[in-house]
Design a protein around this motif. Structure first.
Motif, PDB file in Angstrom:
ATOM      1  N   THR A 288     -22.945 -81.564  37.950  1.00  0.00           N
ATOM      2  CA  THR A 288     -23.177 -80.124  38.152  1.00  0.00           C
ATOM      3  C   THR A 288     -24.056 -79.847  39.360  1.00  0.00           C
ATOM      4  O   THR A 288     -23.792 -78.956  40.150  1.00  0.00           O
ATOM      5  N   ASP A 289     -25.139 -80.606  39.492  1.00  0.00           N
ATOM      6  CA  ASP A 289     -26.094 -80.371  40.581  1.00  0.00           C
ATOM      7  C   ASP A 289     -26.785 -81.698  40.841  1.00  0.00           C
ATOM      8  O   ASP A 289     -27.809 -82.007  40.262  1.00  0.00           O
ATOM      9  N   GLY A 290     -26.158 -82.531  41.728  1.00  0.00           N
ATOM     10  CA  GLY A 290     -26.674 -83.884  41.924  1.00  0.00           C
ATOM     11  C   GLY A 290     -26.107 -84.796  40.842  1.00  0.00           C
ATOM     12  O   GLY A 290     -24.998 -84.593  40.364  1.00  0.00           O
ATOM     13  N   ALA A 291     -26.887 -85.808  40.470  1.00  0.00           N
ATOM     14  CA  ALA A 291     -26.443 -86.767  39.453  1.00  0.00           C
ATOM     15  C   ALA A 291     -27.363 -86.695  38.245  1.00  0.00           C
ATOM     16  O   ALA A 291     -28.559 -86.941  38.360  1.00  0.00           O
ATOM     17  N   ARG A 292     -26.821 -86.321  37.094  1.00  0.00           N
ATOM     18  CA  ARG A 292     -27.576 -86.385  35.844  1.00  0.00           C
ATOM     19  C   ARG A 292     -26.878 -87.429  34.982  1.00  0.00           C
ATOM     20  O   ARG A 292     -25.710 -87.282  34.623  1.00  0.00           O
ATOM     21  N   VAL A 293     -27.597 -88.504  34.667  1.00  0.00           N
ATOM     22  CA  VAL A 293     -26.998 -89.683  34.051  1.00  0.00           C
ATOM     23  C   VAL A 293     -27.506 -89.848  32.619  1.00  0.00           C
ATOM     24  O   VAL A 293     -28.715 -89.903  32.383  1.00  0.00           O
ATOM     25  N   ASN A 294     -26.571 -89.891  31.682  1.00  0.00           N
ATOM     26  CA  ASN A 294     -26.942 -90.108  30.274  1.00  0.00           C
ATOM     27  C   ASN A 294     -26.834 -91.580  29.930  1.00  0.00           C
ATOM     28  O   ASN A 294     -25.835 -92.223  30.269  1.00  0.00           O
ATOM     29  N   THR A 295     -27.856 -92.114  29.261  1.00  0.00           N
ATOM     30  CA  THR A 295     -27.836 -93.507  28.808  1.00  0.00           C
ATOM     31  C   THR A 295     -28.348 -93.521  27.370  1.00  0.00           C
ATOM     32  O   THR A 295     -28.895 -92.521  26.903  1.00  0.00           O
ATOM     33  N   PRO A 296     -28.208 -94.646  26.662  1.00  0.00           N
ATOM     34  CA  PRO A 296     -28.736 -94.704  25.293  1.00  0.00           C
ATOM     35  C   PRO A 296     -30.254 -94.426  25.242  1.00  0.00           C
ATOM     36  O   PRO A 296     -30.774 -93.971  24.227  1.00  0.00           O
ATOM     37  N   ASP A 297     -30.958 -94.675  26.335  1.00  0.00           N
ATOM     38  CA  ASP A 297     -32.402 -94.432  26.350  1.00  0.00           C
ATOM     39  C   ASP A 297     -32.764 -92.952  26.516  1.00  0.00           C
ATOM     40  O   ASP A 297     -33.859 -92.524  26.160  1.00  0.00           O
ATOM     41  N   GLY A 298     -31.869 -92.169  27.128  1.00  0.00           N
ATOM     42  CA  GLY A 298     -32.172 -90.787  27.475  1.00  0.00           C
ATOM     43  C   GLY A 298     -31.369 -90.403  28.708  1.00  0.00           C
ATOM     44  O   GLY A 298     -30.219 -90.805  28.845  1.00  0.00           O
ATOM     45  N   TRP A 299     -31.986 -89.687  29.636  1.00  0.00           N
ATOM     46  CA  TRP A 299     -31.263 -89.284  30.847  1.00  0.00           C
ATOM     47  C   TRP A 299     -32.182 -89.302  32.053  1.00  0.00           C
ATOM     48  O   TRP A 299     -33.390 -89.228  31.929  1.00  0.00           O
ATOM     49  N   TRP A 300     -31.562 -89.411  33.220  1.00  0.00           N
ATOM     50  CA  TRP A 300     -32.304 -89.256  34.472  1.00  0.00           C
ATOM     51  C   TRP A 300     -31.496 -88.428  35.450  1.00  0.00           C
ATOM     52  O   TRP A 300     -30.275 -88.309  35.324  1.00  0.00           O
ATOM     53  N   LEU A 301     -32.210 -87.812  36.390  1.00  0.00           N
ATOM     54  CA  LEU A 301     -31.602 -86.888  37.332  1.00  0.00           C
ATOM     55  C   LEU A 301     -32.039 -87.219  38.750  1.00  0.00           C
ATOM     56  O   LEU A 301     -33.196 -87.553  38.983  1.00  0.00           O
ATOM     57  N   LEU A 302     -31.088 -87.133  39.670  1.00  0.00           N
ATOM     58  CA  LEU A 302     -31.420 -87.225  41.091  1.00  0.00           C
ATOM     59  C   LEU A 302     -30.626 -86.132  41.803  1.00  0.00           C
ATOM     60  O   LEU A 302     -29.406 -86.078  41.692  1.00  0.00           O
ATOM     61  N   ARG A 303     -31.344 -85.219  42.472  1.00  0.00           N
ATOM     62  CA  ARG A 303     -30.651 -84.150  43.208  1.00  0.00           C
ATOM     63  C   ARG A 303     -31.369 -83.869  44.517  1.00  0.00           C
ATOM     64  O   ARG A 303     -32.551 -84.163  44.655  1.00  0.00           O
ATOM     65  N   ALA A 304     -30.636 -83.290  45.454  1.00  0.00           N
ATOM     66  CA  ALA A 304     -31.226 -82.896  46.732  1.00  0.00           C
ATOM     67  C   ALA A 304     -31.739 -81.474  46.610  1.00  0.00           C
ATOM     68  O   ALA A 304     -31.051 -80.610  46.075  1.00  0.00           O
ATOM     69  N   SER A 305     -32.960 -81.237  47.084  1.00  0.00           N
ATOM     70  CA  SER A 305     -33.510 -79.880  47.090  1.00  0.00           C
ATOM     71  C   SER A 305     -32.713 -79.015  48.059  1.00  0.00           C
ATOM     72  O   SER A 305     -32.336 -79.469  49.132  1.00  0.00           O
ATOM     73  N   ASN A 306     -32.451 -77.751  47.651  1.00  0.00           N
ATOM     74  CA  ASN A 306     -31.761 -76.833  48.558  1.00  0.00           C
ATOM     75  C   ASN A 306     -32.706 -76.234  49.591  1.00  0.00           C
ATOM     76  O   ASN A 306     -32.277 -75.656  50.575  1.00  0.00           O
ATOM     77  N   THR A 307     -34.005 -76.330  49.319  1.00  0.00           N
ATOM     78  CA  THR A 307     -34.964 -75.613  50.154  1.00  0.00           C
ATOM     79  C   THR A 307     -35.848 -76.512  51.003  1.00  0.00           C
ATOM     80  O   THR A 307     -36.552 -76.039  51.875  1.00  0.00           O
TER      81      THR A 307
END
Length: 462
Positions: free
Chosen positions: A403-422
């Motif tokens: 949706t906006d960068g990479a949001r990755v779901n794993t059995p441990d939880g999730w992590w996100l990496l996205r580029a700032s628009n500003t």
């Protein structure tokens, strides 16, 4: 006449810069001319203009109004106040647009412009078009100058905030951080039942007490002290222009943006069963689970107040929010981000729950998460790096939301990496059920960054 903006000032959601370096009165005039041109071509004739408490705001306001009226557009000046007061003026007065002069939560030497065009957010391509029209001098030439009128809307706005109040009586601390929301909060709390203790409501462009950004823990210290000393039920805080809210419970624990949204969603979903509730990609999985549990339709969307507002209109969502404390109510309100209104609705939601805010916070699932991590990456690399990460993850069969960068779901939880628009930064965040899980998620982020030749290194500021 033509005008070139500093390349860094035309942002995704607003126009922003450092006074005397990347932004000044000539820019304000050009914004007025370009906005007047776009509005006239769309059949509009009148704009509401407001400004925040920064030293440079009145000067920019005068130059902007000069540009608008030279372009034949009439102006209604609503004066000093929070950004949502300008949004409110644009929604209820007979105007075709609105411009707010505000530096939001940026340092005192910054300022900027947030715009509304015929009741919709003005961002992205619209802002680039302001730059193009100015560079080409493609401005409407008007035979007749627009008129200027003053309309003091503050009391009407505060009256709308308390209309239909159902929150009962609480003992609450309020910290406006010397930002533009101060006078409105003084008037608002005078009309609310209960006991209200106010901090730093005098508008001061130097922000002498603390920086007005309630998402940074250090800026909530004064409010924490107040709540502890007076034994208050909870405390609320606002950013420099009053469109973002922060809160702490009676024990001084921060109630984060997504946690506020989960509390606010309950009464809304009682009133509008099955409704869509939107939150941004940085938001805890606990919020999406809670909305589903309450019978709502959780929708994850891109970060950015203009993007969220547009998505709300498209989906008919009655409520949306961001981790950063932007809360948007279309239910019984106008669909824009208004931290003062969110505070009023929060009091109502706490009352409706039959619990204290402290109890509501304690009942929330215990997650271990990182704050928003921001690190400098060259402007030319930031989007490309995220694309490389996405390609590798998908090749590995990972569970990825794009949706906006990479949001990755794993059995441990999730992590996100996205580029700032500003800004020239990458933003990362992770959430797990325990510390060991969080460490594994952080290792995955670092591994992906390393593969793209990036080190998480020094944290970048806002």
């Amino acid at each position: 006449m033509t005008h070139q903006f500093h390349p860094s000032s035309l942002r995704e959601y607003d126009i922003r810069g450092i006074i005397g370096e990347t932004l000044g009165e000539k820019d304000a005039y050009a914004i007025g001319r370009s906005f007047a041109t776009l509005l006239t071509r769309a059949g509009g004739t009148r704009v509401a203009v407001g400004y925040d408490g920064r030293e440079s705001s009145p000067r920019l306001s005068d130059a902007l109004i000069d540009g608008l009226t030279t372009g034949g557009v009439s102006v209604v000046r609503v004066g000093l106040g929070p950004t949502p007061m300008l949004y409110y003026a644009e929604a209820v007065l007979e105007v075709d647009g609105g411009i707010m002069i505000t530096g939001s939560h940026n340092p005192a030497n910054y300022n900027g412009f947030k715009m509304v065009f015929q009741h919709r957010p003005f961002f992205g391509e619209d802002i680039q078009e302001v730059g193009r029209l100015s560079a080409a001098g493609d401005w409407v030439e008007s035979d007749e100058r627009g008129s200027v009128a003053d309309f003091d809307i503050l009391d009407q706005y505060v009256g709308r905030l308390v209309a239909g109040y159902s929150g009962g009586e609480y003992r609450i601390g309020w910290d406006t951080g010397n930002g533009a929301a101060g006078p409105a909060i003084e008037k608002l709390t005078a009309q609310l039942p209960g006991e209200h203790h106010l901090l730093f409501t005098d508008v001061d462009s130097a922000f002498p007490n603390h920086h007005p950004d309630p998402t940074e823990e250090k800026n909530l210290e004064d409010l924490r002290r107040l709540v502890a000393e007076k034994g208050l039920d909870f405390g609320v805080a606002f950013d420099g222009d009053g469109d973002r809210i922060g809160a702490i419970d009676g024990q001084g624990r921060i109630v984060w943006g997504d946690q506020l949204l989960s509390i606010l969603a309950e009464p809304v979903l009682k009133a509008v069963p099955g409704a869509t509730i939107i939150a941004d990609v940085k938001t805890s999985q606990a919020l999406y689970d809670r909305v589903a549990e309450l019978g709502g339709e959780p929708l994850m969307w891109k970060t950015g107040h203009s993007l969220i507002k547009s998505k709300m209109k498209e989906t008919g969502a009655p409520l949306a929010g961001e981790m950063s404390g932007h809360i948007f109510f279309a239910h019984d309100y106008y669909g824009f981000d208004d931290a003062l209104y969110a505070a009023v609705r929060l009091i109502g939601a706490v009352k409706a729950s039959g619990k204290s805010l402290t109890q509501l916070k304690s009942d929330m699932p215990q997650m271990v998460n990182t704050p928003e991590m921001r690190f400098q990456v060259d402007e030319t690399r930031k989007f490309a790096a995220v694309d490389e990460v996405l390609d590798r993850l998908e090749a590995d069969g990972a569970d990825v939301n794009r949706t906006d960068g990479a949001r990755v779901n794993t059995p441990d939880g999730w992590w996100l990496l996205r580029a700032s628009n500003t800004q020239d930064v990458l933003v990362a965040r992770a959430e797990a059920k325990d510390q060991a899980g969080l460490d594994r998620l952080m290792a995955q982020i670092d591994d992906q960054l390393a593969k793209s030749g990036i080190e998480r290194g020094e944290q970048a500021g806002h």
